[in-house]
Design a protein around this motif. Structure first.
Motif, PDB file in Angstrom:
ATOM      1  N   PHE A  37      21.950 -43.469  28.349  1.00 39.65           N
ATOM      2  CA  PHE A  37      21.497 -44.594  29.097  1.00 39.65           C
ATOM      3  C   PHE A  37      20.286 -45.553  28.192  1.00 39.65           C
ATOM      4  O   PHE A  37      20.456 -46.633  27.962  1.00 39.65           O
ATOM      5  CB  PHE A  37      20.722 -44.373  30.566  1.00 39.65           C
ATOM      6  N   TYR A  38      19.655 -44.842  27.749  1.00 40.69           N
ATOM      7  CA  TYR A  38      18.695 -45.178  26.618  1.00 40.69           C
ATOM      8  C   TYR A  38      19.246 -46.028  25.458  1.00 40.69           C
ATOM      9  O   TYR A  38      18.921 -46.992  25.171  1.00 40.69           O
ATOM     10  CB  TYR A  38      17.698 -44.431  26.165  1.00 40.69           C
ATOM     11  N   PHE A  39      20.316 -45.304  25.092  1.00 41.49           N
ATOM     12  CA  PHE A  39      20.879 -45.725  23.901  1.00 41.49           C
ATOM     13  C   PHE A  39      21.682 -47.154  24.162  1.00 41.49           C
ATOM     14  O   PHE A  39      21.595 -47.995  23.370  1.00 41.49           O
ATOM     15  CB  PHE A  39      22.098 -44.678  23.186  1.00 41.49           C
ATOM     16  N   GLY A  69      19.463 -54.435  23.750  1.00 47.39           N
ATOM     17  CA  GLY A  69      18.442 -55.221  23.193  1.00 47.39           C
ATOM     18  C   GLY A  69      18.557 -55.802  22.111  1.00 47.39           C
ATOM     19  O   GLY A  69      18.092 -57.012  21.763  1.00 47.39           O
ATOM     20  N   VAL A  70      19.217 -55.115  21.118  1.00 47.67           N
ATOM     21  CA  VAL A  70      19.253 -55.531  19.746  1.00 47.67           C
ATOM     22  C   VAL A  70      20.311 -56.705  19.892  1.00 47.67           C
ATOM     23  O   VAL A  70      20.082 -57.807  19.101  1.00 47.67           O
ATOM     24  CB  VAL A  70      20.035 -54.339  18.778  1.00 47.67           C
ATOM     25  N   PHE A 128       9.802 -49.184  23.186  1.00 45.95           N
ATOM     26  CA  PHE A 128      10.546 -48.140  23.905  1.00 45.95           C
ATOM     27  C   PHE A 128      11.208 -47.136  23.028  1.00 45.95           C
ATOM     28  O   PHE A 128      11.330 -45.886  23.238  1.00 45.95           O
ATOM     29  CB  PHE A 128      11.833 -49.119  24.391  1.00 45.95           C
ATOM     30  N   THR A 129      11.639 -47.451  21.810  1.00 39.88           N
ATOM     31  CA  THR A 129      12.302 -46.253  21.012  1.00 39.88           C
ATOM     32  C   THR A 129      11.164 -45.437  20.391  1.00 39.88           C
ATOM     33  O   THR A 129      11.547 -44.201  20.652  1.00 39.88           O
ATOM     34  CB  THR A 129      12.708 -46.905  19.550  1.00 39.88           C
ATOM     35  N   PHE A 130       9.862 -45.669  20.252  1.00 38.69           N
ATOM     36  CA  PHE A 130       9.055 -44.648  19.890  1.00 38.69           C
ATOM     37  C   PHE A 130       8.548 -43.979  21.060  1.00 38.69           C
ATOM     38  O   PHE A 130       8.401 -42.546  20.916  1.00 38.69           O
ATOM     39  CB  PHE A 130       7.541 -45.416  19.403  1.00 38.69           C
TER      40      PHE A 130
END
Length: 368
Positions: free
Chosen positions: A283-285, A291-292, A314-316
């Motif tokens: 889901f995060y991926f 987003g990109v 978000f990534t961090f």
């Protein structure tokens, strides 16, 4: 609108509510009366309302108020140093009536907006060190103020935001990588000199212990290493499919600390297993990939940089939170976006999603 973004966000929030419900479950009272769930649902409602309001305003209007946003952010962070409430060692909370609010969360968005405006003007060539001075000053002030609040985790998030944004703005990748490796090597060397020869180090003992147990949690199994040890036991015992909701022994028997906030991923791993953890990570991926795509299709440089700043945040958060749960990152108290309990974090993250959607729906000019 890219509907995948709000759908994935909603799925993550629902997953978070389920896991929080399990992490804070009290057998003596009905689940629907759980105060943690009630507060998280309220924060969700406020965040969704904020998204709706954000969509009515063109994101480019933010550029007209960047100075006000930046100065207000600095003033609030300064006020926190004198009037802030200390919670678990960090003086980063402000009491607003019955609610505890953490300004460091909104400070991340303020930094993203102001830094995006600075970089979008292209006055500074960030390919060279001299071009990084002014953008660096913009980030250095809030970074220092957050660090003074004893909130190392949020300070590192600001640093990650800065790196992500200047990279997209044109900074040399080799220079950034070299700086990171050099900084990491310097920190490791400094810690070694401190332990070996007593060289001064600007860290409190518990902060130093958190770094040391990253290498070997058994150095302090009942102190700084306890959280990591119990977290790894929880995730490992979950196996492939988990023990089932409300069935995790580390969770339900209170062995796992901070299980509804910092170590929510450990509850997920124990009760829903490897499969449940992978689904959440997918889901995060997907959210980050979409987003990109929004950033690449943005109408202007400002919109692109704002979205990249949010994605860096978000990534961090994801890498650090999951990393500390499985013992490969130091424990810093950073929440897992949309899953961890916490109103300030959830509302801030939903506002960030609202800004991404705003950039997405205004990527093309409307002709009449």
């Amino acid at each position: 609108m890219d509907y995948i973004i709000p759908i994935i966000t909603l799925l993550l929030i629902i997953s978070g509510l389920i896991i929080i419900g399990s992490a804070t479950y009290d057998k003596g009272s009905p689940l629907l009366e759980n105060s943690f769930l009630k507060k998280q649902v309220l924060a969700t409602a406020l965040g969704i309302l904020a998204i709706m309001l954000i969509l009515f305003i063109d994101y480019r209007v933010l550029r007209d108020y960047v100075n006000i946003i930046y100065i207000s952010n600095i003033l609030i962070l300064v006020i926190i140093l004198f009037l802030g409430k200390t919670v678990k060692g960090g003086q980063g909370w402000l009491r607003l009536g019955p609610v505890n609010f953490q300004p460091a969360e909104t400070a991340k968005l303020a930094v993203i907006i102001t830094l995006a405006d600075v970089l979008a003007k292209e006055r500074y060539n960030v390919k060279y060190i001299l071009g990084l001075i002014v953008p660096g000053i913009y980030i250095a002030i809030p970074f220092a103020l957050v660090l003074l609040q004893n909130d190392l985790g949020s300070a590192l998030v600001l640093l990650a935001i800065f790196v992500g944004m200047i990279y997209v703005a044109g900074a040399n990748a080799n220079f950034l990588l070299g700086t990171f490796l050099g900084g990491l090597g310097s920190v490791v060397t400094w810690i070694w000199l401190h332990l070996k020869f007593g060289v001064f180090i600007p860290l409190k003992q518990y902060q130093l212990n958190r770094l040391l147990v990253l290498v070997n949690p058994q150095l302090d199994p009942l102190g700084a290493g306890y959280n990591v040890i119990q977290s790894k036991i929880a995730i490992g015992s979950g196996g492939g499919l988990g023990k089932g909701l409300f069935g995790g022994t580390q969770n339900q028997l209170n062995f796992l600390p901070e299980r509804h906030t910092d170590f929510i991923f450990s509850v997920l791993g124990e009760e829903l297993g490897f499969l449940g953890a992978v689904i959440i990570l997918i889901f995060y991926f997907i959210l980050l990939c979409r987003g990109v795509k929004v950033a690449r299709e943005a109408k202007d440089k400002f919109g692109e940089l704002v979205v990249i700043g949010i994605l860096s945040m978000f990534t961090f958060h994801i890498l650090e939170n999951v990393g500390m749960a499985i013992g490969i990152m130091p424990v810093t108290g950073i929440p897992l976006p949309f899953l961890s309990y916490g109103g300030s974090s959830l509302v801030t993250n939903l506002i960030a999603i609202g800004i991404i959607i705003n950039v997405n729906i205004r990527r093309k000019k409307m002709l009449f």
